[in-house]
Design a protein around this motif. Structure first.
Motif, PDB file in Angstrom:
ATOM      1  N   TRP A 149      64.654 -47.631  22.582  1.00 38.80           N
ATOM      2  CA  TRP A 149      64.784 -48.127  23.704  1.00 38.80           C
ATOM      3  C   TRP A 149      65.544 -49.366  23.793  1.00 38.80           C
ATOM      4  O   TRP A 149      65.378 -50.046  24.994  1.00 38.80           O
ATOM      5  CB  TRP A 149      63.447 -47.889  24.394  1.00 38.80           C
ATOM      6  CG  TRP A 149      62.562 -46.783  24.882  1.00 38.80           C
ATOM      7  CD1 TRP A 149      62.921 -45.959  25.747  1.00 38.80           C
ATOM      8  CD2 TRP A 149      61.657 -46.082  24.393  1.00 38.80           C
ATOM      9  NE1 TRP A 149      62.433 -44.765  25.590  1.00 38.80           N
ATOM     10  CE2 TRP A 149      61.485 -45.104  24.808  1.00 38.80           C
ATOM     11  CE3 TRP A 149      60.842 -46.880  23.164  1.00 38.80           C
ATOM     12  CZ2 TRP A 149      60.313 -44.209  24.455  1.00 38.80           C
ATOM     13  CZ3 TRP A 149      59.464 -45.768  22.953  1.00 38.80           C
ATOM     14  CH2 TRP A 149      59.446 -44.425  23.660  1.00 38.80           C
TER      15      TRP A 149
ATOM     16  N   VAL B 186      65.079 -45.212  29.945  1.00 41.14           N
ATOM     17  CA  VAL B 186      63.828 -45.300  29.001  1.00 41.14           C
ATOM     18  C   VAL B 186      62.724 -44.168  29.565  1.00 41.14           C
ATOM     19  O   VAL B 186      62.400 -43.556  28.614  1.00 41.14           O
ATOM     20  CB  VAL B 186      63.309 -46.719  29.696  1.00 41.14           C
ATOM     21  CG1 VAL B 186      61.541 -46.817  28.910  1.00 41.14           C
ATOM     22  CG2 VAL B 186      64.026 -47.867  28.840  1.00 41.14           C
ATOM     23  N   GLN B 187      62.858 -43.859  30.850  1.00 41.49           N
ATOM     24  CA  GLN B 187      62.028 -42.914  31.154  1.00 41.49           C
ATOM     25  C   GLN B 187      62.547 -41.478  30.725  1.00 41.49           C
ATOM     26  O   GLN B 187      61.928 -40.556  30.662  1.00 41.49           O
ATOM     27  CB  GLN B 187      61.564 -42.919  32.875  1.00 41.49           C
ATOM     28  CG  GLN B 187      61.023 -44.084  33.075  1.00 41.49           C
ATOM     29  CD  GLN B 187      60.949 -44.455  34.562  1.00 41.49           C
ATOM     30  OE1 GLN B 187      61.058 -43.562  35.595  1.00 41.49           O
ATOM     31  NE2 GLN B 187      61.266 -45.851  34.986  1.00 41.49           N
TER      32      GLN B 187
ATOM     33  N   GLN C 119      61.569 -41.164  27.160  1.00 42.58           N
ATOM     34  CA  GLN C 119      60.462 -40.791  26.915  1.00 42.58           C
ATOM     35  C   GLN C 119      59.996 -39.179  27.224  1.00 42.58           C
ATOM     36  O   GLN C 119      59.262 -38.363  26.429  1.00 42.58           O
ATOM     37  CB  GLN C 119      59.554 -41.524  27.915  1.00 42.58           C
ATOM     38  CG  GLN C 119      59.082 -42.903  27.670  1.00 42.58           C
ATOM     39  CD  GLN C 119      58.333 -43.851  28.608  1.00 42.58           C
ATOM     40  OE1 GLN C 119      58.750 -43.598  29.871  1.00 42.58           O
ATOM     41  NE2 GLN C 119      57.211 -44.200  28.254  1.00 42.58           N
TER      42      GLN C 119
ATOM     43  N   SER D  78      59.782 -52.681  23.364  1.00 35.07           N
ATOM     44  CA  SER D  78      59.090 -52.770  24.856  1.00 35.07           C
ATOM     45  C   SER D  78      57.657 -52.026  24.350  1.00 35.07           C
ATOM     46  O   SER D  78      57.735 -50.682  24.366  1.00 35.07           O
ATOM     47  CB  SER D  78      59.886 -52.031  25.567  1.00 35.07           C
ATOM     48  OG  SER D  78      60.493 -50.742  25.071  1.00 35.07           O
TER      49      SER D  78
ATOM     50  N   THR E 144      56.276 -49.553  26.938  1.00 33.55           N
ATOM     51  CA  THR E 144      56.745 -48.356  26.974  1.00 33.55           C
ATOM     52  C   THR E 144      56.353 -47.331  25.721  1.00 33.55           C
ATOM     53  O   THR E 144      56.283 -46.121  25.728  1.00 33.55           O
ATOM     54  CB  THR E 144      58.387 -48.544  26.806  1.00 33.55           C
ATOM     55  OG1 THR E 144      58.671 -49.141  27.953  1.00 33.55           O
ATOM     56  CG2 THR E 144      59.032 -47.099  26.817  1.00 33.55           C
TER      57      THR E 144
ATOM     58  N   GLU F 110      52.766 -45.827  26.316  1.00 29.85           N
ATOM     59  CA  GLU F 110      52.951 -45.009  27.094  1.00 29.85           C
ATOM     60  C   GLU F 110      53.362 -43.617  26.404  1.00 29.85           C
ATOM     61  O   GLU F 110      52.944 -42.441  27.041  1.00 29.85           O
ATOM     62  CB  GLU F 110      54.039 -45.135  28.401  1.00 29.85           C
ATOM     63  CG  GLU F 110      53.465 -45.875  29.194  1.00 29.85           C
ATOM     64  CD  GLU F 110      54.609 -46.262  30.360  1.00 29.85           C
ATOM     65  OE1 GLU F 110      54.595 -47.578  30.946  1.00 29.85           O
ATOM     66  OE2 GLU F 110      55.662 -45.626  30.183  1.00 29.85           O
ATOM     67  N   THR F 111      54.163 -43.670  25.345  1.00 34.23           N
ATOM     68  CA  THR F 111      54.573 -42.340  24.803  1.00 34.23           C
ATOM     69  C   THR F 111      53.660 -42.186  23.308  1.00 34.23           C
ATOM     70  O   THR F 111      53.741 -41.072  23.145  1.00 34.23           O
ATOM     71  CB  THR F 111      55.934 -42.930  24.388  1.00 34.23           C
ATOM     72  OG1 THR F 111      56.603 -43.748  25.213  1.00 34.23           O
ATOM     73  CG2 THR F 111      56.903 -41.605  23.986  1.00 34.23           C
TER      74      THR F 111
END
Ligand code: ADP
Ligand code: MG
Length: 254
Positions: A177, A185-186, A189, A208, A211, A214-215
């Motif tokens: 990222w 980024v999204q 993911q 990050s 991020t 979240e993953t």
């Protein structure tokens, strides 16, 4: 993209990838000190740590680009430490470096097909695999365009597609990222979760942290060459040493 609603349980008996007691010094300066970690089948593991803490060095040792001073790397319980770099992918290990690693003067199609041909001698099958990877990573419409002129996000999708050619069991992805826009980024993911859904395990590094959290399913924090904390996002943020050394008291997790 949040993955919070996914309840994933991993079989914790047999790691697909394991690093045991890896030590490495450069010019007498210890970088990794008896570092150990495990990744279970299908797991996405985050590797966090400040700049210069040895994350990329660990990946380089795992793929055989650097030799460890001591310690071992295992895939499915088998040591790969003595296996030469070009044969480690056959053991199921994939690696995506932080730097762009595409053939800029070749088309998107040929960037994939050229590599497929190395692993699949049957041209028809190599073509089919190329088409299938282009479709999975949303590259079909870019097939004739040279990799040198595609966007950063498209380049990352192409890199991920190439990473899947050898049908890895575990992929090491370094700073995917860095320097990309929020939409990319999204997007990335999404593709990493797609890779996981095919049963491939991942280790991701990135700065990050939100991020990454979240993953990932689980995380390790490196500091001064050692793992100083391990666990889920919640566990790491409750770990006072991790907060002191890395996150900082003001770290905001949303
Ligand atoms: P990270 O990826 O966590 O930012 P690196 O693994 O790139 O950290 O680097 C860890 C440390 O090892 C840094 O201080 C870096 O300068 C040093 N280092 C990495 N590779 C080499 C090398 N080939 N020769 C000498 N020092 C190196
Ligand atoms: Mg690095």
């Amino acid at each position: 993209m949040k993955k919070g609603f996914r309840i994933l349980k991993f079989k914790k008996d047999k790691p697909v990838f394991e690093v045991q007691n890896i030590s490495k010094s450069f010019d007498g300066r210890p970088i990794l000190k008896k570092l150990s970690l495990k990744v279970f089948p299908g797991e996405i593991v985050g590797l966090l740590g400040p700049n210069g803490s040895g994350k990329s060095t660990l990946f380089n040792i795992a793929i055989g680009a650097e030799n460890a001073d001591s310690g071992n790397v295992y895939i499915n319980g088998k040591s790969i430490s003595q296996i030469p770099i070009h044969l480690r992918s056959k053991q199921g290990l994939g690696y995506l470096p932080q730097t762009r690693s595409l053939f800029n003067t070749l088309s998107v199609f040929n960037n994939i097909y050229g590599l497929c041909q190395i692993h699949e001698k049957n041209n028809k099958k190599a073509r089919e695999q190329t088409e299938s990877l282009m479709e999975k990573f949303n590259l079909t419409h870019l097939r004739a365009i040279n990799a040198g002129v595609i966007s950063g996000g498209e380049g990352k999708r192409l890199s991920l597609a190439r990473l899947m050619i050898t049908k890895p069991k575990i992929v090491l992805i370094d700073e995917i990222w860095s320097m990309v826009d929020p939409l990319v980024v999204q997007d990335m993911q999404k593709y990493i979760l797609q890779i996981q859904s095919q049963g491939v395990s991942c280790i991701l590094t990135d700065h990050s942290v939100n991020t990454l959290f979240e993953t990932t399913d689980r995380n390790y924090l490196i500091d001064s060459g050692e793992i100083i904390a391990e666990g889920t996002k919640r566990e790491l943020l409750k770990n006072s040493l991790a907060v002191q050394k890395y996150f900082g008291a003001g770290f905001v997790n949303y």
